[in-house]
Design an enzyme around this catalytic site. Structure first.
Site, short mmCIF file in Angstrom:
data_model
loop_
_atom_site.label_atom_id
_atom_site.label_comp_id
_atom_site.label_asym_id
_atom_site.label_seq_id
_atom_site.Cartn_x
_atom_site.Cartn_y
_atom_site.Cartn_z
N GLY A 137 -2.04 -12.18 3.04
CA GLY A 137 -1.73 -11.58 1.74
C GLY A 137 -2.87 -11.39 0.78
O GLY A 137 -2.68 -10.73 -0.26
N CYS A 178 5.76 18.75 5.68
CA CYS A 178 6.77 19.39 4.84
C CYS A 178 7.55 18.37 4.02
O CYS A 178 8.75 18.13 4.29
CB CYS A 178 7.70 20.23 5.71
SG CYS A 178 6.78 21.43 6.66
#
Ligand SMILES: *Cc1c(COP(=O)(O)O)cnc(C)c1O
Length: 418
Positions: free
Chosen positions: A243, A346
């Protein structure tokens, strides 16, 4: 340049990775293309390792950040272990030379087949995330006549102060078991002959830029360890997860040394385990792209690139910011403007960067910096786009460590009706 490291530098206007101009990589392998610096990868891993000094520790690189076999091989040769989250990642780490003892298996939904495969390797530790998983694991171990080494992934309920999509240690998350229920589960596990308790695990989130939540987590996990010891349940290791953040834009994450210092508040008798992903590979990689077209409308300047959310989804998914660097000085026809970098996919969410001041023309080549983690790993074939090649640079040499996918390759395994 804000985000370059020693292994990415500019010479006479040309951006180099180690000793190789990125324009040469683009010419040889085409774009889009992922490029990694071996030296930076090694430097990051060794920075963690040396920060621990003589303190007993184990680094399990989180494969999900970037699972390319050559990167795993380099890390394995340094002495790294691996944090895996699936049977597929298990197979990858074994192919890269790791053995079961080098591995820790994390994840909230491990299947029976995955648990069987993991136990058959003699895996180092399985991080359990629920009472139901403990039952399943004990059952599988019994069937295989072996004992399963385990830690529970405990949810310390601290706010990691990161993006909500990459925060995992809050009570509302699907991950881990609440710390308040942990003792009950450890007692249950201690009573099962097929289970061997090894430690406690946690992981509070990703891209952490503050030490306070980490210190808080250390405090809560040590507190639990001492309570379990008082009940006669002994633990060999405490796993603080991964992390640690990196600098994408203007973040100031703690240094490896400061982070490790905080972890070393853990009493000496516990081995410290960590599972870093992003901070090992993030700043070691870039994504190269070429501008296909400029599209200058009344309100926006679009640079339509050959890379898209299919190659790098982080901007679309987390509104992540990646520095954009030209590979070479601007050409004569370049137009200086504030550009939105978008891809051919798209979707309106298909963007790489917004509002970047750049001098561009059709054919300009760019690098999206700090793309080594969760870049290729999250790439997809949406819009039937072949995934890009990956190249590992080592000094003056560039190795293709994954070939570009092909249109034909994308259809392998599909069957039309007879
Ligand atoms: C994702 C993950 C990691 C690695 O996180 P980074 O932010 O890439 O360092 C480590 N451990 C677990 C359990 C994870 O889910």
């Amino acid at each position: 340049m804000s985000s370059t490291t020693a292994n990415f530098r500019r010479v006479d206007g040309h951006l180099l990775i180690e000793q190789v101009p990125l324009t040469a990589i683009a010419a040889r392998f085409g774009t889009p293309c992922y490029v990694y610096s071996r030296a930076q990868l090694v430097r990051n891993w060794q920075a963690y390792d040396s920060a621990f000094g003589a303190r007993a520790h184990r680094i399990h690189y989180a494969v999900k950040a970037n699972g390319n076999l050559a990167l795993l091989q380099v890390l394995h040769q340094l002495g790294s272990g691996f944090d895996i989250v699936s049977g597929g990642e298990l197979a990858r780490t074994l192919a890269a030379g790791a053995v079961g003892a080098d591995l820790v298996f994390s994840g909230v939904g491990k299947s029976r087949a995955e648990l069987i495969a993991a136990l058959q390797t003699g895996i180092g530790c399985i991080n359990i995330e629920s009472a139901a998983e403990l039952d399943r694991l004990a059952d599988v171990a019994k069937q295989l006549s072996c004992r399963a080494p385990v830690a529970f992934r405990v949810n310390p309920d601290v706010d990691p102060k990161t993006h909500p999509y990459i925060s995992t240690g809050l009570e509302q998350n699907k991950f881990g078991v609440p710390i308040s229920e942990a003792s009950t589960l450890y007692r249950a596990a201690a009573a099962l002959p097929q289970i061997e308790i090894k430690g406690i695990a946690c992981h509070i989130g990703s891209q952490l830029t503050e030490l306070a939540p980490i210190a808080d987590t250390v405090h809560r996990i040590v507190d639990l360890a001492l309570r379990l010891e008082a009940e006669g349940i002994s633990l060999a290791h405490l796993d603080l997860g991964g992390g640690l953040g990196i600098r994408y834009q203007d973040e100031n994450p703690p240094s490896f040394a400061a982070y490790v210092d905080t972890l070393c508040r853990i009493p000496e008798r516990f081995e410290i385990h960590i599972e870093p992903g992003r901070s090992i590979v993030g700043d070691a990689g870039v994504l190269l792209t070429t501008v296909e077209y400029l599209k200058l409308t009344a309100t926006r300047h679009f640079a339509i690139c050959d890379a898209a959310m299919t190659e790098l989804i982080r901007p679309a998914l987390y509104e992540a910011w990646h520095d954009v660097e030209p590979l070479a000085p601007a050409g004569g026809a370049a137009v200086l403007a504030s550009y939105d970098l978008v891809g051919p996919v798209c979707e309106s969410a298909d963007f790489l960067a917004h509002g970047r001041q750049l001098a561009l023309q059709s054919g300009s080549q760019l690098a999206l910096m700090n793309a080594g983690a969760y870049g290729f790993a999250m790439a997809s074939n949406y819009n039937a786009r072949p995934r890009p090649p990956e190249v590992l640079v080592d000094g003056e040499n560039a190795h293709e460590i994954r070939a570009r996918e092909t249109w034909a390759g994308l259809m392998v395994g599909e069957r039309m009706l007879g």
